[in-house]
Design an enzyme around this catalytic site. Structure first.
Site, PDB file in Angstrom:
ATOM      1  N   ARG A  60       0.831  -1.209   0.000  1.00  0.00           N
ATOM      2  CA  ARG A  60       0.000   0.000   0.000  1.00  0.00           C
ATOM      3  C   ARG A  60       0.874   1.271   0.000  1.00  0.00           C
ATOM      4  O   ARG A  60       0.516   2.267  -0.616  1.00  0.00           O
ATOM      5  CB  ARG A  60      -0.940  -0.026   1.205  1.00  0.00           C
ATOM      6  CG  ARG A  60      -1.930  -1.188   1.093  1.00  0.00           C
ATOM      7  CD  ARG A  60      -2.851  -1.264   2.265  1.00  0.00           C
ATOM      8  NE  ARG A  60      -3.657  -0.063   2.366  1.00  0.00           N
ATOM      9  CZ  ARG A  60      -4.257   0.323   3.481  1.00  0.00           C
ATOM     10  NH1 ARG A  60      -4.131  -0.380   4.577  1.00  0.00           N
ATOM     11  NH2 ARG A  60      -4.994   1.407   3.499  1.00  0.00           N
ATOM     12  N   GLN A  91      -9.789   8.874   8.182  1.00  0.00           N
ATOM     13  CA  GLN A  91      -9.501   7.482   8.544  1.00  0.00           C
ATOM     14  C   GLN A  91      -8.464   6.911   7.579  1.00  0.00           C
ATOM     15  O   GLN A  91      -7.983   5.802   7.768  1.00  0.00           O
ATOM     16  CB  GLN A  91     -10.778   6.639   8.447  1.00  0.00           C
ATOM     17  CG  GLN A  91     -11.883   7.075   9.381  1.00  0.00           C
ATOM     18  CD  GLN A  91     -13.193   6.398   9.012  1.00  0.00           C
ATOM     19  OE1 GLN A  91     -13.494   5.302   9.460  1.00  0.00           O
ATOM     20  NE2 GLN A  91     -13.982   7.051   8.170  1.00  0.00           N
ATOM     21  N   ASN A  92      -8.144   7.692   6.554  1.00  0.00           N
ATOM     22  CA  ASN A  92      -7.236   7.190   5.522  1.00  0.00           C
ATOM     23  C   ASN A  92      -5.787   7.263   5.983  1.00  0.00           C
ATOM     24  O   ASN A  92      -5.384   8.206   6.653  1.00  0.00           O
ATOM     25  CB  ASN A  92      -7.402   7.991   4.231  1.00  0.00           C
ATOM     26  CG  ASN A  92      -8.805   7.852   3.671  1.00  0.00           C
ATOM     27  OD1 ASN A  92      -9.523   6.936   4.048  1.00  0.00           O
ATOM     28  ND2 ASN A  92      -9.201   8.757   2.796  1.00  0.00           N
ATOM     29  N   HIS A 109      -6.363   6.976  12.018  1.00  0.00           N
ATOM     30  CA  HIS A 109      -5.962   5.567  11.877  1.00  0.00           C
ATOM     31  C   HIS A 109      -4.482   5.408  11.506  1.00  0.00           C
ATOM     32  O   HIS A 109      -4.072   4.333  11.076  1.00  0.00           O
ATOM     33  CB  HIS A 109      -6.850   4.860  10.828  1.00  0.00           C
ATOM     34  CG  HIS A 109      -8.248   4.612  11.319  1.00  0.00           C
ATOM     35  ND1 HIS A 109      -9.284   4.210  10.499  1.00  0.00           N
ATOM     36  CD2 HIS A 109      -8.784   4.695  12.566  1.00  0.00           C
ATOM     37  CE1 HIS A 109     -10.390   4.063  11.220  1.00  0.00           C
ATOM     38  NE2 HIS A 109     -10.115   4.363  12.464  1.00  0.00           N
ATOM     39  N   GLY A 176     -17.274   9.764   1.995  1.00  0.00           N
ATOM     40  CA  GLY A 176     -16.620   8.557   1.477  1.00  0.00           C
ATOM     41  C   GLY A 176     -16.276   7.522   2.524  1.00  0.00           C
ATOM     42  O   GLY A 176     -15.225   6.900   2.450  1.00  0.00           O
ATOM     43  N   ASN A 202     -21.616  10.526   0.051  1.00  0.00           N
ATOM     44  CA  ASN A 202     -21.097   9.176  -0.207  1.00  0.00           C
ATOM     45  C   ASN A 202     -21.711   8.655  -1.499  1.00  0.00           C
ATOM     46  O   ASN A 202     -22.757   9.114  -1.935  1.00  0.00           O
ATOM     47  CB  ASN A 202     -21.468   8.247   0.961  1.00  0.00           C
ATOM     48  CG  ASN A 202     -20.475   7.113   1.137  1.00  0.00           C
ATOM     49  OD1 ASN A 202     -19.278   7.323   1.046  1.00  0.00           O
ATOM     50  ND2 ASN A 202     -20.972   5.909   1.365  1.00  0.00           N
ATOM     51  N   LEU A 203     -21.022   7.685  -2.089  1.00  0.00           N
ATOM     52  CA  LEU A 203     -21.534   7.091  -3.323  1.00  0.00           C
ATOM     53  C   LEU A 203     -22.907   6.475  -3.099  1.00  0.00           C
ATOM     54  O   LEU A 203     -23.800   6.575  -3.929  1.00  0.00           O
ATOM     55  CB  LEU A 203     -20.540   6.014  -3.789  1.00  0.00           C
ATOM     56  CG  LEU A 203     -20.523   5.626  -5.249  1.00  0.00           C
ATOM     57  CD1 LEU A 203     -20.450   6.839  -6.155  1.00  0.00           C
ATOM     58  CD2 LEU A 203     -19.340   4.692  -5.510  1.00  0.00           C
TER      59      LEU A 203
HETATM   60  P1  OAD Z   1     -14.942   1.544   3.221  1.00  0.00           P
HETATM   61  O1  OAD Z   1     -14.303   0.792   2.115  1.00  0.00           O
HETATM   62  O2  OAD Z   1     -15.588   0.766   4.299  1.00  0.00           O
HETATM   63  O3  OAD Z   1     -16.044   2.525   2.644  1.00  0.00           O
HETATM   64  C1  OAD Z   1     -15.792   3.397   1.577  1.00  0.00           C
HETATM   65  C2  OAD Z   1     -17.075   4.120   1.236  1.00  0.00           C
HETATM   66  O4  OAD Z   1     -16.775   5.044   0.198  1.00  0.00           O
HETATM   67  C3  OAD Z   1     -18.201   3.209   0.733  1.00  0.00           C
HETATM   68  O5  OAD Z   1     -19.399   3.491   1.443  1.00  0.00           O
HETATM   69  C4  OAD Z   1     -18.343   3.585  -0.747  1.00  0.00           C
HETATM   70  O6  OAD Z   1     -19.679   3.556  -1.202  1.00  0.00           O
HETATM   71  C5  OAD Z   1     -17.817   5.014  -0.761  1.00  0.00           C
HETATM   72  N1  OAD Z   1     -17.210   5.398  -2.059  1.00  0.00           N
HETATM   73  C6  OAD Z   1     -16.514   4.638  -2.934  1.00  0.00           C
HETATM   74  N2  OAD Z   1     -16.085   5.363  -3.970  1.00  0.00           N
HETATM   75  C7  OAD Z   1     -16.518   6.635  -3.768  1.00  0.00           C
HETATM   76  C8  OAD Z   1     -16.404   7.869  -4.480  1.00  0.00           C
HETATM   77  N3  OAD Z   1     -15.739   7.947  -5.633  1.00  0.00           N
HETATM   78  N4  OAD Z   1     -16.989   8.974  -3.952  1.00  0.00           N
HETATM   79  C9  OAD Z   1     -17.670   8.910  -2.772  1.00  0.00           C
HETATM   80  N5  OAD Z   1     -17.815   7.783  -2.057  1.00  0.00           N
HETATM   81  C10 OAD Z   1     -17.238   6.653  -2.532  1.00  0.00           C
HETATM   82  O7  OAD Z   1     -13.826   2.526   3.803  1.00  0.00           O
HETATM   83  P2  OAD Z   1     -13.818   3.338   5.176  1.00  0.00           P
HETATM   84  O8  OAD Z   1     -15.178   3.708   5.592  1.00  0.00           O
HETATM   85  O9  OAD Z   1     -12.799   4.403   5.040  1.00  0.00           O
HETATM   86  O10 OAD Z   1      -9.465   1.071   9.224  1.00  0.00           O
HETATM   87  O11 OAD Z   1     -13.252   2.231   6.161  1.00  0.00           O
HETATM   88  C11 OAD Z   1     -13.088   2.569   7.516  1.00  0.00           C
HETATM   89  C12 OAD Z   1     -11.907   1.854   8.081  1.00  0.00           C
HETATM   90  O12 OAD Z   1     -12.021   0.452   7.860  1.00  0.00           O
HETATM   91  C13 OAD Z   1     -10.577   2.189   7.444  1.00  0.00           C
HETATM   92  O13 OAD Z   1      -9.986   3.372   7.919  1.00  0.00           O
HETATM   93  C14 OAD Z   1      -9.743   1.012   7.812  1.00  0.00           C
HETATM   94  C15 OAD Z   1     -10.728  -0.056   7.471  1.00  0.00           C
HETATM   95  O14 OAD Z   1     -10.524  -1.269   8.023  1.00  0.00           O
HETATM   96  C16 OAD Z   1      -8.259   0.731   9.684  1.00  0.00           C
HETATM   97  O15 OAD Z   1      -7.343   0.414   8.948  1.00  0.00           O
HETATM   98  C17 OAD Z   1      -8.130   0.798  11.169  1.00  0.00           C
END
Ligand code: OAD
Length: 234
Positions: A60, A91-92, A109, A176, A202-203
């Protein structure tokens, strides 16, 4: 009305970096080399198979060299100058927000471009692969460096600062993120209790969608700019 908000907190997740070319966690089935992401992101996984976990983060980290901030990152960097108080909580673990110019930013995170010694706790930058036998330059021990990343079961960083900002904000915008990982998933309820306006961009509707007062569905590259333009003088 322009600039009706004074204290703004924005939360971002993997969706804000998706259009830069970084995959989200849950959209593609949440698998990496046939492992569930949660399985390679825990202290137990690191104890069991440190090489696998290091490889996950090395891969990554390398990917960061191939991507650039997109218009959503750039809009948020611009937005921080438009309010009396502004905090971007991400969270990124990528560095796209700072490359876009964000300064008022907390990585709750952790960060791919940092490593931490589990013995002396020194945090240092890392841009290349992190090898298991690397020596900590601070305490000179071998094999004590791990990615500066919050794994499942560990406490996210900066929680005091984030809670304080949430309790004072009058606008909370979540962008997102699927809203499936706590404590970030619970920020909207804290902001609601503080009397803030809460907006989800969000998407698709996230797991927390029903808690938001306003919901905008679409690509971050299109919706984030339009939203901030509608509430401030860009
Ligand atoms: P997710 O992969 O769970 O969610 C990403 C969200 O972004 C989804 O709801 C998609 O619908 C949305 N999405 C995708 N493409 C998009 C776009 N172009 N525009 C807008 N929205 C879009 O990721 P996170 O919610 O960030 O934690 O995940 C949370 C945490 O879970 C991460 O920080 C990580 C992971 O495990 C740790 O590493 C501790």
């Amino acid at each position: 009305m322009k600039n009706e908000f004074k204290q703004v907190v924005v939360l971002t997740g993997a969706g804000v970096s998706a259009e830069s070319g970084l995959s989200t966690f849950r959209d593609g089935g949440g698998l990496w080399e046939n492992h569930r992401v949660e399985e390679v992101a825990t202290p137990e996984a690191y104890d069991r198979d440190p090489e696998l976990v290091q490889r996950f983060y090395n891969t990554r980290r390398k990917a960061l060299k191939t991507v650039e901030p997109n218009v959503a990152h750039k809009t948020l960097a611009k937005a921080e100058k438009c309010f009396e108080s502004f905090l971007l909580v991400t969270q990124n673990v990528d560095d796209l927000h700072e490359r876009a110019g964000s300064k008022k930013l907390l990585h709750m995170h952790g960060e791919l471009l940092k490593m931490r010694c589990v013995q002396c706790h020194k945090i240092a930058p890392i841009h290349e692969d992190l090898q298991l036998d690397r020596i900590c330059e601070h305490c000179e021990r071998t094999g004590t460096l791990r990615p500066h990343i919050v794994w499942f079961g560990e406490m996210p960083f900066y929680m005091d600062d984030i809670m304080r900002a949430l309790m004072q904000c009058d606008l909370f915008v979540s962008i997102g993120t699927s809203g499936s990982v706590y404590p970030a998933a619970g920020f909207v309820e804290i902001a609601n209790q503080s009397g803030a306006k809460t907006v989800e961009i969000n998407l698709q509707r996230s797991d927390q969608n029903s808690h938001f007062q306003q919901s905008i569905q679409g690509l971050a590259s299109q919706t984030v700019h339009d939203f901030f333009e509608s509430i401030t003088q860009f």
